[in-house]
Scaffold this motif. Structure first.
Motif, PDB file in Angstrom:
ATOM      1  N   SER A  53      37.209  71.585  13.118  1.00  0.00           N
ATOM      2  CA  SER A  53      35.822  72.238  12.726  1.00  0.00           C
ATOM      3  C   SER A  53      35.907  73.144  11.436  1.00  0.00           C
ATOM      4  O   SER A  53      35.303  73.132  10.812  1.00  0.00           O
ATOM      5  CB  SER A  53      35.440  72.858  14.034  1.00  0.00           C
TER       6      SER A  53
ATOM      7  N   CYS B 250      35.947  71.168   8.464  1.00  0.00           N
ATOM      8  CA  CYS B 250      34.959  70.498   8.120  1.00  0.00           C
ATOM      9  C   CYS B 250      33.940  71.207   7.258  1.00  0.00           C
ATOM     10  O   CYS B 250      33.082  70.766   6.367  1.00  0.00           O
ATOM     11  CB  CYS B 250      34.171  70.014   9.365  1.00  0.00           C
ATOM     12  N   GLU B 251      33.850  72.549   7.462  1.00  0.00           N
ATOM     13  CA  GLU B 251      32.958  73.489   6.712  1.00  0.00           C
ATOM     14  C   GLU B 251      33.175  73.597   5.241  1.00  0.00           C
ATOM     15  O   GLU B 251      34.261  73.497   4.622  1.00  0.00           O
ATOM     16  CB  GLU B 251      33.178  74.960   7.051  1.00  0.00           C
TER      17      GLU B 251
ATOM     18  N   VAL C 168      31.472  65.549   3.386  1.00  0.00           N
ATOM     19  CA  VAL C 168      31.551  64.539   4.283  1.00  0.00           C
ATOM     20  C   VAL C 168      31.437  65.055   5.701  1.00  0.00           C
ATOM     21  O   VAL C 168      31.699  66.295   6.122  1.00  0.00           O
ATOM     22  CB  VAL C 168      32.718  63.457   4.049  1.00  0.00           C
ATOM     23  N   ALA C 169      31.049  64.278   6.595  1.00  0.00           N
ATOM     24  CA  ALA C 169      30.924  64.443   8.134  1.00  0.00           C
ATOM     25  C   ALA C 169      32.277  64.575   8.687  1.00  0.00           C
ATOM     26  O   ALA C 169      33.258  64.169   8.048  1.00  0.00           O
ATOM     27  CB  ALA C 169      29.761  63.483   8.691  1.00  0.00           C
ATOM     28  N   ARG C 170      32.181  64.891  10.075  1.00  0.00           N
ATOM     29  CA  ARG C 170      33.499  65.108  10.724  1.00  0.00           C
ATOM     30  C   ARG C 170      34.451  63.885  10.851  1.00  0.00           C
ATOM     31  O   ARG C 170      35.462  63.816  10.794  1.00  0.00           O
ATOM     32  CB  ARG C 170      32.960  65.610  12.131  1.00  0.00           C
ATOM     33  N   PRO C 171      33.561  62.697  11.215  1.00  0.00           N
ATOM     34  CA  PRO C 171      34.561  61.503  11.274  1.00  0.00           C
ATOM     35  C   PRO C 171      35.276  61.248  10.094  1.00  0.00           C
ATOM     36  O   PRO C 171      36.508  60.830  10.285  1.00  0.00           O
ATOM     37  CB  PRO C 171      33.446  60.535  11.667  1.00  0.00           C
ATOM     38  N   ALA C 172      34.582  61.338   9.003  1.00  0.00           N
ATOM     39  CA  ALA C 172      35.223  61.136   7.754  1.00  0.00           C
ATOM     40  C   ALA C 172      36.503  62.038   7.542  1.00  0.00           C
ATOM     41  O   ALA C 172      37.706  61.870   7.124  1.00  0.00           O
ATOM     42  CB  ALA C 172      34.329  61.479   6.585  1.00  0.00           C
ATOM     43  N   VAL C 173      36.460  63.260   7.891  1.00  0.00           N
ATOM     44  CA  VAL C 173      37.542  64.389   7.701  1.00  0.00           C
ATOM     45  C   VAL C 173      38.383  64.052   8.586  1.00  0.00           C
ATOM     46  O   VAL C 173      39.742  63.835   8.433  1.00  0.00           O
ATOM     47  CB  VAL C 173      36.949  65.581   8.142  1.00  0.00           C
ATOM     48  N   SER C 174      38.228  63.451   9.907  1.00  0.00           N
ATOM     49  CA  SER C 174      39.335  63.173  10.749  1.00  0.00           C
ATOM     50  C   SER C 174      39.982  61.970  10.279  1.00  0.00           C
ATOM     51  O   SER C 174      41.391  62.030  10.705  1.00  0.00           O
ATOM     52  CB  SER C 174      38.441  62.736  12.203  1.00  0.00           C
TER      53      SER C 174
END
Lengths: 122, 122
Positions: A51, A54-55, A59-65
């Motif tokens: 989290s 991500c800030e 890009v949104a969280r799934p991409a970061v994951s």
DNA sequence: GGATCATGTCGGACTTTTCCGACATGATCC
DNA sequence: GGATCATGTCGGAAAAGTCCGACATGATCC
């Protein structure tokens, strides 16, 4: 970055291929994405949860994951479970491969610096 | 490597976007391809024509030509016309960007080398 | 001029990457 | 147990990357 991560993982699992022959993404490929470079830079300051990472990213969280999963694959980050969070740590050791490659190239540069001037722009 | 070369060139030309906003491939992206890294390594020994560079590579000439175009775009190589040949020269200066980035990351490593031991594999 | 050689580029196929919304999992809190 | 939170993963769409055969261009040689 020759191949899809899912496909590669599946091929390695199903057919017993080595990561090498399945075309595993290498460190150079990992650094090709600006998002991943920003993640690594962010981790320089210390371990971070997903989290947190991500800030400020575009890009949104799934991409970061998924970016983190790739970084994990090439060994640039490690994870630690902490409660329901995952804490990512930087592991810069694979970067030495890039450093070694770079040294070879820049050694050339230092030895022939003067040559650059003689190269015509055509 | 955010965008297709043809598309990017067109967008820059038609709409006056900067290379930056059009998502020009950067040096990191250029190094992501093993073929391009091999091209750079080959050029270390001295200037080479396209035909020379094609030898021993696992791809055909058109592909090599496009890889060279990308390397040209990011400034890693320069061309000289010589008769009906084009002689490619290595220009490692853009690599200093990679070197600088790497130094920042590895500085972290040197300063906290001991931390690596404390990271659990989970 | 015509043949040939070295190279760039186009058109199109195929693969890989990137990204997101939606769902799955597993821990925490009540 | 049920609600909630943090994260991973799946399915699929869209973009980008890679590659090749075929053609275009421009220099050389006869």
């Amino acid at each position: 970055m020759i191949q899809d991560r899912k496909q590669r993982v599946r091929r390695v699992a199903e057919r017993g291929e080595t990561s090498e022959s399945a075309g595993a993404p290498d460190v150079f490929g990992a650094l090709a994405s600006p998002v991943r470079r920003r993640l690594l830079m962010a981790l320089r300051a210390g371990p971070r949860t997903v989290s947190d990472l991500c800030e400020g990213l575009p890009v949104a969280r799934p991409a970061v994951s998924e970016h983190l999963a790739l970084l994990r694959d090439v060994g640039l980050v490690r994870v630690q479970k902490r409660g329901r969070e995952r804490v990512y740590h930087l592991d810069p050791r694979p970067l030495t491969e890039v450093g070694a490659w770079l040294n070879v190239m820049l050694a050339f540069w230092n030895m022939r610096l003067g040559d650059l001037d003689r190269i015509g722009e055509e």
